[in-house]
Write a protein that holds these residues in place. Sequence first.
Motif, PDB file in Angstrom:
ATOM      1  N   CYS A  12       0.851  -1.173  -0.267  1.00 38.51           N
ATOM      2  CA  CYS A  12       0.146  -0.456   0.247  1.00 38.51           C
ATOM      3  C   CYS A  12       1.227   1.383   0.121  1.00 38.51           C
ATOM      4  O   CYS A  12       1.978   1.053   0.435  1.00 38.51           O
ATOM      5  CB  CYS A  12      -0.452  -0.143   1.204  1.00 38.51           C
ATOM      6  N   VAL A  14       0.816   5.617   0.707  1.00 34.12           N
ATOM      7  CA  VAL A  14      -0.046   6.721   0.681  1.00 34.12           C
ATOM      8  C   VAL A  14       0.856   7.570   0.115  1.00 34.12           C
ATOM      9  O   VAL A  14       2.394   8.073   0.216  1.00 34.12           O
ATOM     10  CB  VAL A  14       0.166   6.405   2.310  1.00 34.12           C
ATOM     11  N   THR A  16       1.444  12.201   0.701  1.00 33.51           N
ATOM     12  CA  THR A  16       0.284  13.425   1.772  1.00 33.51           C
ATOM     13  C   THR A  16       1.895  14.282   1.711  1.00 33.51           C
ATOM     14  O   THR A  16       1.892  14.413   0.534  1.00 33.51           O
ATOM     15  CB  THR A  16       0.646  12.649   3.662  1.00 33.51           C
ATOM     16  N   ASP A  27      -1.947   4.526  -3.709  1.00 32.52           N
ATOM     17  CA  ASP A  27      -2.960   3.814  -3.058  1.00 32.52           C
ATOM     18  C   ASP A  27      -4.307   4.092  -2.617  1.00 32.52           C
ATOM     19  O   ASP A  27      -5.694   4.895  -2.414  1.00 32.52           O
ATOM     20  CB  ASP A  27      -3.063   3.147  -1.605  1.00 32.52           C
ATOM     21  N   TYR A  28      -3.767   6.013  -2.009  1.00 26.17           N
ATOM     22  CA  TYR A  28      -4.760   7.306  -0.633  1.00 26.17           C
ATOM     23  C   TYR A  28      -3.847   7.951  -0.448  1.00 26.17           C
ATOM     24  O   TYR A  28      -2.172   7.841  -0.557  1.00 26.17           O
ATOM     25  CB  TYR A  28      -4.636   6.512   1.219  1.00 26.17           C
ATOM     26  N   GLN A  29      -4.772   8.794  -0.330  1.00 25.73           N
ATOM     27  CA  GLN A  29      -4.156  10.595  -0.754  1.00 25.73           C
ATOM     28  C   GLN A  29      -4.850  10.911   1.068  1.00 25.73           C
ATOM     29  O   GLN A  29      -6.208  10.925   1.235  1.00 25.73           O
ATOM     30  CB  GLN A  29      -4.918  11.508  -1.847  1.00 25.73           C
ATOM     31  N   VAL A  30      -3.571  10.912   1.674  1.00 25.48           N
ATOM     32  CA  VAL A  30      -4.245  11.549   3.251  1.00 25.48           C
ATOM     33  C   VAL A  30      -3.359  12.535   3.484  1.00 25.48           C
ATOM     34  O   VAL A  30      -2.602  12.961   3.165  1.00 25.48           O
ATOM     35  CB  VAL A  30      -3.297  10.228   4.481  1.00 25.48           C
ATOM     36  N   TYR A 189      -0.105   4.717   7.514  1.00 23.44           N
ATOM     37  CA  TYR A 189      -2.240   4.588   7.574  1.00 23.44           C
ATOM     38  C   TYR A 189      -1.734   3.452   6.785  1.00 23.44           C
ATOM     39  O   TYR A 189      -2.839   2.363   6.430  1.00 23.44           O
ATOM     40  CB  TYR A 189      -2.154   6.297   6.940  1.00 23.44           C
ATOM     41  N   LYS A 193      -3.810   0.130   6.389  1.00 25.50           N
ATOM     42  CA  LYS A 193      -4.630   0.006   5.195  1.00 25.50           C
ATOM     43  C   LYS A 193      -4.942  -1.568   4.704  1.00 25.50           C
ATOM     44  O   LYS A 193      -5.191  -2.599   4.653  1.00 25.50           O
ATOM     45  CB  LYS A 193      -4.401   1.168   4.558  1.00 25.50           C
TER      46      LYS A 193
END
Length: 197
Positions: A12, A14, A16, A27-30, A189, A193
């Motif tokens: 995963c 992230v 930021t 995979d994610y924007q935090v 994070y 996930k």
Amino acid sequence: KESGLTQADMACTVATGYGRQTYDGADYQVSELTCHALGVHYVCPGARTVIDIGGQDAKVLSLNEEGRMINFVMANILKLDISQLETEAAKAVKPASISSTCTVFAESEVISQLASGTDIPDLVAGICQSVATRVASLAKRVGIREEVCMSGGVAQNGGVRNAMAKELGVEIYYDKRAQELGALGAALYAYGKSSQS
């Protein structure tokens, strides 16, 4: 690249910070607020107030017992190079007064004080105090709850940390990885996930 890892090696990813919206490979924007809360809670589980000062802005976060952000305030107030400030501030005899809150006017004030013969250590101590006063005012708006922890690049500056502790009347916890706590939070994070899958 340097580690030899490829995207296939990562469970995963992230993104930021301010550029997170422009990176398509995550995979994610935090938000950096969430990441700093996670990173600080990991290194200082007792932290209830986080003061994050970087080169572009200052943020004060209030955390609950699980390390989740419950409130924050943010201000765009800083654009400093902190590389030698702590050493110079420690030499101060009579810290200069920097009253301007605008960066441009503060810079003019610094130049004017140099021209009038203010010693560099006194000027640097004044800058550290000015930063601490402004951020302490911001912190008081969110409410100070101990333990207080600093993150971000400016946290490495003992002159600012000491001035901030005096302004707030509390001890300030500092970890030598302060500048990396947002990245640590992003990694935590991502780990959370990927563990859920």
